[in-house]
Design a protein around this motif. Structure first.
Motif, PDB file in Angstrom:
ATOM      1  N   ARG A 222      25.695  26.386  63.876  1.00  0.00           N
ATOM      2  CA  ARG A 222      25.181  25.051  64.173  1.00  0.00           C
ATOM      3  C   ARG A 222      25.497  24.126  63.002  1.00  0.00           C
ATOM      4  NH1 ARG A 222      19.571  22.367  64.588  1.00  0.00           N
ATOM      5  NH2 ARG A 222      18.708  23.852  63.112  1.00  0.00           N
ATOM      6  N   PHE A 223      25.289  24.634  61.794  1.00  0.00           N
ATOM      7  CA  PHE A 223      25.555  23.838  60.602  1.00  0.00           C
ATOM      8  C   PHE A 223      27.045  23.588  60.445  1.00  0.00           C
ATOM      9  CE2 PHE A 223      26.440  23.571  56.024  1.00  0.00           C
ATOM     10  CZ  PHE A 223      25.590  22.548  55.667  1.00  0.00           C
ATOM     11  N   ALA A 224      27.837  24.664  60.655  1.00  0.00           N
ATOM     12  CA  ALA A 224      29.276  24.561  60.424  1.00  0.00           C
ATOM     13  C   ALA A 224      29.906  23.538  61.371  1.00  0.00           C
ATOM     14  CB  ALA A 224      29.937  25.923  60.600  1.00  0.00           C
TER      15      ALA A 224
ATOM     16  N   THR B 114      29.534  25.519  54.129  1.00  0.00           N
ATOM     17  CA  THR B 114      29.053  26.430  55.166  1.00  0.00           C
ATOM     18  C   THR B 114      28.693  27.786  54.569  1.00  0.00           C
ATOM     19  OG1 THR B 114      30.575  25.297  56.636  1.00  0.00           O
ATOM     20  CG2 THR B 114      29.597  27.307  57.449  1.00  0.00           C
ATOM     21  N   ARG B 115      29.514  28.221  53.614  1.00  0.00           N
ATOM     22  CA  ARG B 115      29.225  29.517  52.998  1.00  0.00           C
ATOM     23  C   ARG B 115      27.922  29.477  52.228  1.00  0.00           C
ATOM     24  NH1 ARG B 115      34.657  31.037  51.050  1.00  0.00           N
ATOM     25  NH2 ARG B 115      33.869  31.479  48.980  1.00  0.00           N
ATOM     26  N   ALA B 116      27.727  28.382  51.502  1.00  0.00           N
ATOM     27  CA  ALA B 116      26.489  28.255  50.731  1.00  0.00           C
ATOM     28  C   ALA B 116      25.289  28.219  51.677  1.00  0.00           C
ATOM     29  CB  ALA B 116      26.532  26.994  49.874  1.00  0.00           C
ATOM     30  N   PHE B 117      25.456  27.562  52.807  1.00  0.00           N
ATOM     31  CA  PHE B 117      24.374  27.480  53.798  1.00  0.00           C
ATOM     32  C   PHE B 117      23.997  28.883  54.262  1.00  0.00           C
ATOM     33  CE2 PHE B 117      22.935  27.309  58.166  1.00  0.00           C
ATOM     34  CZ  PHE B 117      21.991  26.309  58.150  1.00  0.00           C
ATOM     35  N   ARG B 118      25.019  29.647  54.626  1.00  0.00           N
ATOM     36  CA  ARG B 118      24.766  30.997  55.089  1.00  0.00           C
ATOM     37  C   ARG B 118      24.126  31.824  53.982  1.00  0.00           C
ATOM     38  NH1 ARG B 118      25.540  35.029  59.152  1.00  0.00           N
ATOM     39  NH2 ARG B 118      24.346  36.676  58.149  1.00  0.00           N
ATOM     40  N   HIS B 119      24.623  31.605  52.765  1.00  0.00           N
ATOM     41  CA  HIS B 119      24.126  32.397  51.653  1.00  0.00           C
ATOM     42  C   HIS B 119      22.644  32.130  51.406  1.00  0.00           C
ATOM     43  CE1 HIS B 119      25.094  35.015  48.287  1.00  0.00           C
ATOM     44  NE2 HIS B 119      24.210  34.327  47.599  1.00  0.00           N
ATOM     45  N   VAL B 120      22.241  30.881  51.546  1.00  0.00           N
ATOM     46  CA  VAL B 120      20.821  30.557  51.348  1.00  0.00           C
ATOM     47  C   VAL B 120      19.969  31.318  52.356  1.00  0.00           C
ATOM     48  CG1 VAL B 120      19.107  28.728  51.594  1.00  0.00           C
ATOM     49  CG2 VAL B 120      21.180  28.314  50.286  1.00  0.00           C
ATOM     50  N   SER B 135      15.520  21.558  47.065  1.00  0.00           N
ATOM     51  CA  SER B 135      16.580  21.839  46.092  1.00  0.00           C
ATOM     52  C   SER B 135      17.656  22.706  46.736  1.00  0.00           C
ATOM     53  CB  SER B 135      15.987  22.497  44.849  1.00  0.00           C
ATOM     54  OG  SER B 135      16.135  23.887  44.895  1.00  0.00           O
ATOM     55  N   LEU B 136      17.257  23.588  47.629  1.00  0.00           N
ATOM     56  CA  LEU B 136      18.270  24.375  48.342  1.00  0.00           C
ATOM     57  C   LEU B 136      19.060  23.479  49.276  1.00  0.00           C
ATOM     58  CD1 LEU B 136      16.332  27.652  49.183  1.00  0.00           C
ATOM     59  CD2 LEU B 136      18.236  27.361  47.616  1.00  0.00           C
ATOM     60  N   VAL B 137      18.360  22.542  49.887  1.00  0.00           N
ATOM     61  CA  VAL B 137      19.045  21.626  50.797  1.00  0.00           C
ATOM     62  C   VAL B 137      20.112  20.852  50.039  1.00  0.00           C
ATOM     63  CG1 VAL B 137      18.779  19.649  52.316  1.00  0.00           C
ATOM     64  CG2 VAL B 137      17.036  21.428  52.293  1.00  0.00           C
ATOM     65  N   SER B 138      19.784  20.423  48.827  1.00  0.00           N
ATOM     66  CA  SER B 138      20.765  19.607  48.118  1.00  0.00           C
ATOM     67  C   SER B 138      21.975  20.429  47.700  1.00  0.00           C
ATOM     68  CB  SER B 138      20.129  18.896  46.925  1.00  0.00           C
ATOM     69  OG  SER B 138      19.604  19.822  46.028  1.00  0.00           O
ATOM     70  N   ARG B 139      21.845  21.763  47.633  1.00  0.00           N
ATOM     71  CA  ARG B 139      23.016  22.577  47.332  1.00  0.00           C
ATOM     72  C   ARG B 139      24.098  22.409  48.405  1.00  0.00           C
ATOM     73  NH1 ARG B 139      20.837  22.087  43.915  1.00  0.00           N
ATOM     74  NH2 ARG B 139      19.651  23.427  42.537  1.00  0.00           N
ATOM     75  N   ASP B 332      26.513  28.536  41.611  1.00  0.00           N
ATOM     76  CA  ASP B 332      25.397  29.352  41.130  1.00  0.00           C
ATOM     77  C   ASP B 332      24.622  29.944  42.295  1.00  0.00           C
ATOM     78  OD1 ASP B 332      26.028  29.018  38.549  1.00  0.00           O
ATOM     79  OD2 ASP B 332      24.544  27.459  38.116  1.00  0.00           O
ATOM     80  N   VAL B 333      24.431  29.142  43.329  1.00  0.00           N
ATOM     81  CA  VAL B 333      23.722  29.673  44.498  1.00  0.00           C
ATOM     82  C   VAL B 333      24.544  30.787  45.129  1.00  0.00           C
ATOM     83  CG1 VAL B 333      23.130  29.153  46.886  1.00  0.00           C
ATOM     84  CG2 VAL B 333      22.283  27.715  45.068  1.00  0.00           C
TER      85      VAL B 333
END
Lengths: 611, 598
Positions: A222-224, B114-120, B135-139, B332-333
């Motif tokens: 969804r994000f991607a 997208t990768r960072a999103f998944r990683h979170v 703060s995670l959102v801003s990553r 870093d994330v």
């Protein structure tokens, strides 16, 4: 343009400084071209031709070149400092206005707007609205500079001036086209950025649900999807930049070449000197960059207007909940009387196309002074709405809510806040110390009062165990505390103000029964000389309800019955079902055990028929 | 500077210690696609820069050979035509360079995002909660935006200008090494001063960012806490806090711009110095016949070409610092290894059929905290319905989190159907074991979409049937638009109890073999709760359920009750058996419960 006009009207002096600085800078840019030309023609050429150096003339030339630089620096200081200060002042002023407005507007307005929207209104929209202010003085200065340049060109030679007249307007036109085409692309990228951020916010807020249901991959998809749309939008912005940026850069260069050709012809005709030729060529080189500043202002304008519109929407929003000017006797320590009379209330729809839902209809009851009234009803019956009305978080659509006979709408804000206190179902704590969360800087609440309130809320134990006691920071939204601890803090917050009416909206749901019993006992008999406050309590637990002098039974927004707990138990089946649900369940289990072969029951309705 | 403690898991010490190059190397390693065609892009950029130097060279040629040294229009024409042709080529190269740069970099960064999103999402619950909200959102938002905005604006400028410096220097050297020395001598002190200012500027910008964050936090609090502010009449206090935060941000911004202006002024002065120096030295050289008039003129042009990149580069470098810092935060994330990791391919599937649970010497402590669970060993047979009870803080919720592998035990292990939990693949675990947390977060969508969350393929009819099976058909019918009713942001259009009903339905349709309820019906009225309890008992028959409860009605109907007290299991057995000892923890809890409910 009206936005910029308003900006200038609000900060005229600082704008004047910035424009003056910019004009000074612009004039010096033109001057530098002529000085360079002059130096080449009148100092360099003769010196080289003569083969000797005139020390005086050379020193003068060097001084002139350096002097112009100094003046340019002065211009830069005036322009950038002025523009920057102006921009930041305007931003700060409008952030203050927007946030003031948030505090003034009623909760119903807050309900219609998402937290994210309100945050960006006060932050990025205000920023966008005043963003063009920074390059504006530069642009004004550049305009002056351009006019000056064309005039000076005409003074030098009409043929070279014509080259200028061709190049500069072309440059300007190219800029305008560029900005026009860029604006919608930028807007789209901006919108997508907000959407990407919205998805991330929501998804991370619900991270626990995503995790426990193993939906990480789908959430990432969804994000991607949106992130890729954003990528495409940004690439399209970049490609446009790729087309226009090199062209904007090449155009003045072509102008310089034209100057060379035309200049050669005019030189042959004897119309100009080498000095003038060099000056004009130099002018084209130094002017190319500032002209683009105008383009920046133009490019930012649509974004600014959009931001400004959103800011205006907040500033112009109507529907404040003005306070009255009557006050209840502040020194009076006795409990207050709360009365609802024929109150109707419906939430406004979140979106225009949805129907508003009527939540309360013809609700009327009284909480007499010093008494405790319990509000009981099934999930979704409108109990929290009654609690909100009782402390005037919202106003009824019709009917009245009164305190000691005075309509809540006629009371001053201060008098209302000192008289009533609400403990909400979901506790909210500020990112501050325990002490500040309880006292809220209200006058007359010292540490002893805070501790007394904490004791009453059975929270003194855990607060005393915190590393810094009352000075412990509770973290954003109280994340360092458990749900029950947060609830007890907000309870203590309400008690600390010694309200004359206390409204508890299922305020102890995250607290264990034993702790809750202790809290309620304290509330009832704590003062020793009878209750200090009237209490309206939304509750499910029978112990809580049993403490009440009267029970109001609410179903689907209407008062179905009122009376003592025993009366309602005997006469109102719905009420009895609700409060004796656990006992009934237990009895049925006893029966199940007796007739062990009974098939598993599949729905609640059948149970009731069985009984 | 505010000294407010921050819970952010950022390591400021590390952040400073890693060099810009280190970040770039790390970033390139993570996004190898950035390197694709990089050489070509750089080559195009180099050609593009040649265009900038072409004009001064043309002016020199034209003046020296076409005008001053005897007028020759043919020479002028030739020079102009060749230069114009060069300009056309370089402009085209500029376009191609930018096109390639933007396409490659935006694609790479979208992938990083997208990768960072998944990683979170892959980070453990504990890690997620230790980060400040937002703060995670801003990553995955503003930090990446900072990089892309820099690339779109400053990146090209920086690239072109650095190249321009090199090319300009080369051309200047070709004309006159003496004058080149003069120019460098004029700029050397300026560059030193600018570098010093740069460091202060980076600090000033960091303050701006931090104060902007604080301002956002304050505004957020005033928006989310609006009911409290109104109910307690503390608008004045809130106003003062907001004004303070706004003013502090403005002061920081103004300080930053003052330093920044100082920097550009120094550059400007250096430019004046260089021009004056070139004229003085140039004339002396011209007198010695080592320099022609055209060459000197060209040199004056070249000085401006040299000034511009130096000045622009100083401004752009600030942005570059921000972008690099943003990149570093994203990296870093990505570098944080999830402490509760999916065993992935090597993992095992849960054996089919009902799930049994075994806790083997399980102990747990939150990082840096005292132990919450001590050496717990117990077996929960498949298909049994178990309630975990205990006082607030007894550690009962920890059970649920360990069982669903939101956290790993500090000691011992948890086994499902004999398989150690940390060996179970997440896709198997998450589809077979579902937890309903107390705060049943809802997404800003309709009731139906929320319930369908884990099983998007379900039809409206199936959803309606699920509500009916749960005995919630009446409630659903009472909603303005049934399944299509929007629940609002975080479900706030529904009451707290109603949100829990939707969350329960969502878990129910996910059809798990082990259902874990963590006070999942705490805000629902008793009648509905009892009804739900009964229907849940019926519909979950044949599965294992574990319910964390503070309402003991749940415990009464369970097959077995596990009583937790101060991190230990002190009693277990059916409700009736546990009551036999009147002094037991459970008997006391139950007595208090009875007192409360009747």
């Amino acid at each position: 343009m009206t936005v910029l006009g308003r900006a200038i009207r609000e900060q005229p002096r600082i704008f004047a400084v910035a424009v003056a600085g910019s004009v000074l800078f612009g004039s010096m840019v033109i001057a530098s071209a002529y000085v360079v030309g002059g130096v080449v023609g009148d100092v360099v050429v003769p010196a080289i031709a003569r083969g000797s150096v005139g020390v005086g003339a050379l020193a003068l030339a060097a001084a002139a070149l350096f002097g112009i630089s100094v003046l340019r620096v002065v211009g830069i200081f005036g322009r950038r400092l002025g523009a920057g200060y102006m921009q930041y002042r305007l931003q700060a002023a409008y952030r203050r206005r927007v946030t003031r407005r948030y505090l003034e507007l009623p909760l119903s307005w807050h309900h219609r707007n998402s937290t994210g929207t309100l945050l960006s209104n006060a932050n990025s929209d205000v920023e966008a609205a005043w963003y063009p202010i920074a390059p504006l003085p530069f642009a004004v200065g550049t305009l002056v500079m351009l006019i000056g340049a064309v005039v000076s060109l005409f003074l030098t030679d009409w043929a070279l001036a014509l080259v200028g007249l061709a190049v500069f307007p072309a440059l300007f036109a190219l800029n305008v086209v560029y900005s026009r085409r860029m604006a919608p692309r930028q807007a789209r990228a901006q919108r997508l950025r907000a959407e990407v951020s919205g998805i991330a916010h929501e998804s991370f807020d619900g991270a626990l649900v995503v995790k426990t249901m193993g939906r990480e991959a789908q959430e990432t998809d969804r994000f991607a999807a949106r992130a890729h749309e954003l990528r495409d939008a940004l690439i399209s912005v970049g490609r446009l930049r790729g087309v226009f940026d090199p062209m904007l850069e090449t155009l003045p260069s072509l102008g310089t070449l034209a100057v060379l050709v035309v200049g050669a012809f005019r030189f042959r005709a004897g119309a100009i000197t080498v000095t003038e030729l060099v000056s004009v060529a130099f002018l084209f080189t130094v002017l190319a960059f500032p002209v683009r500043a105008i383009g920046w202002v133009l490019a930012e304008l649509p974004r600014s207007v959009a931001g400004w519109d959103r800011v205006r929407r907040v500033l112009d929003a109507t529907g404040e909940m003005p306070y009255g000017d009557r006050r209840l006797d502040p020194a009076e320590p006795r409990p207050a009387t709360l009365a609802f009379d024929d109150v109707h209330f419906g939430y406004e729809p979140a979106e225009a196309h949805l129907p508003g839902t009527l939540v309360l209809g013809a609700v009327g009851f009284t909480v007499p002074a010093g008494k405790t009234v319990a509000l009981v009803g099934p999930t979704g019956a409108g109990k929290s709405t009654v609690a909100s009305l009782a402390v005037r978080l919202v106003d009824p659509d019709s009917g009245t809510v009164t305190l000691d006979g005075v309509d809540l709408r006629e009371l001053t804000a201060e008098s209302l806040a000192r008289t009533v206190a609400l403990v909400a179902q979901v506790p909210f704590v500020f990112d501050d110390t325990v002490r500040a969360n309880i006292s809220l800087d209200r006058p007359g609440i010292g540490d002893e009062d805070v501790w007394a309130a904490l004791r009453l809320a059975e929270a003194d134990g855990f607060v005393a165990a915190l590393p810094d006691g009352l000075d412990t920071m509770v973290g954003e939204r109280g994340t360092s505390l458990s749900g029950g601890q947060r609830q007890r803090l907000t309870l203590a917050r309400a008690l600390a103000g010694r309200p004359r009416l206390l409204v508890l909206d299922d305020a102890t749901s995250a607290v264990d029964p034993r702790v809750e019993a202790a809290i309620l006992a304290g509330l009832r008999g704590g003062a020793g000389d009878g209750a200090a406050a009237s209490i309206l309590v939304v509750a499910y637990r029978r112990a809580t309800i049993a403490l009440a002098d009267e029970v109001i039974y609410l179903e689907q927004g209407r008062v179905l019955a009122r009376g003592t707990h025993t009366e309602l138990l005997a006469t109102v089946p719905g009420y009895a079902d609700l409060v004796t649900a656990y006992e009934q369940a237990e009895q049925e289990r006893e029966q199940d055990r007796t007739y062990d072969e009974v098939a598993p029951l599949t729905s609640g309705l059948e149970i009731e028929v069985d009984r | 500077m505010s000294t407010a403690p921050t819970t952010e898991a950022e390591r400021p010490a590390d952040e400073r210690s890693e060099s810009t190059w280190g970040t770039l190397r790390r970033g390139l390693a993570l996004s190898p696609e950035l390197k694709v065609g990089l050489a070509g892009t750089l080559a195009l950029a180099l050609v593009y820069m040649v265009g900038r130097v072409a004009v001064p060279v043309a002016v020199q040629r034209g003046i020296d050979h076409g005008i001053v040294g005897g007028l020759d229009l043919d020479v002028v024409w030739t020079v102009v035509v060749i230069t114009a042709a060069v300009l056309v080529v370089t402009t085209t190269c500029g376009y191609l360079m930018m096109r390639r740069l933007f396409t490659v970099s935006e694609t790479a960064l979208a992938n990083v995002r997208t990768r960072a999103f998944r990683h979170v999402h892959d980070l453990s619950m504990l890690h997620q909660q230790s980060e400040r909200r937002g703060s995670l959102v801003s990553r995955v938002t503003s930090d990446v935006d900072q990089i892309t905005q820099f690339l779109q604006w400053g990146g090209v400028i920086l690239l072109v200008n650095l190249g321009q410096l090199v090319v300009t220097t080369a051309v200047m050297l070709a004309y006159s090494w003496q004058l080149t020395l003069v120019v460098y001598a004029a700029f050397a002190p300026a560059v030193l001063v600018i570098r010093l200012l740069q460091r202060r500027l980076a600090g000033a910008y960091a303050t701006v960012r931090q104060r902007t964050g604080a301002l956002l936090g304050t505004i957020g609090e005033s928006v989310v806490g609006a009911p409290v502010i109104r109910a307690y009449g503390i608008a004045g206090r809130t106003e003062r806090r907001l004004d303070g935060a706004i003013e502090r941000q403005r002061e920081a911004q103004q300080r930053a711009i003052r330093i920044s202006i100082l920097g550009s002024s120094v550059g400007e002065l250096a430019a004046g110095l260089a021009l004056a120096g070139v004229v003085v030295v140039g004339v002396s050289l011209g007198v010695d016949r080592t320099l022609s008039i055209g060459q000197l003129t060209a040199f004056l042009f070249l000085v401006t070409l040299f000034i511009q990149p130096v000045q622009i580069a100083t401004e752009v470098l600030n942005e570059a610092q921000n972008a690099i810092a943003g990149w570093r935060r994203v990296l870093d994330v990505l570098d944080v290894a999830p402490d509760v990791a999916d065993p992935g391919e090597q993992g095992r599937e849960l054996p089919p059929g009902p799930v049994d649970v075994r806790f083997a010497n399980v102990g747990f402590a939150y990082p840096g905290g005292p132990p919450v669970l001590h050496d717990v060993t117990l077996d929960i047979p498949a298909k049994s319905r178990v309630a975990v009870v205990g006082e607030t803080g007894s550690g009962k919720t920890t059970f649920a989190k360990l069982l669903t592998r939101l956290m790993d035990p500090t000691t011992g292990s948890v086994l499902l159907s004999g398989v150690p939990l940390d060996q179970v693949r997440f896709d198997s675990l998450r589809s077979r074991v579902v937890m309903v947390p107390q705060d049943g977060f809802l997404f800003d969508a309709t009731v139906g979409e929320n319930v369908r969350f884990a099983r998007p393929e379900l039809t409206d009819e199936q959803l309606t049937a699920a509500f009916t099976e749960l005995g919630l058909a009446d409630w659903l019918d009472g909603l303005p638009s049934g399944l299509a009713t929007p629940v609002g942001e975080r479900g706030e259009a529904l009451s707290v109890g109603e949100r829990q009903l939707v969350a329960l339905a969502r878990a129910y349709v996910a059809d798990p073999d082990l259902l874990v309820l963590d006070e999942a019906t705490s805000a629902v009225d008793p009648a509905t709760e009892v009804r739900l309890q009964r229907t849940l008992d019926a519909v979950t028959r044949g599965r294992t359920t574990l319910a964390i409860a503070h309402r003991l009605s749940t415990a009464q109907s369970a097959d077995e009750v596990i009583v937790v007290d101060r991190g230990r299991v002190v009693q277990r057995g059916p409700h009736e058996d546990l009551l036999k000892d009147p002094d037991s923890v459970y008997a006391l809890l139950y007595a208090s419960w009875l007192e409360q409910t009747r």
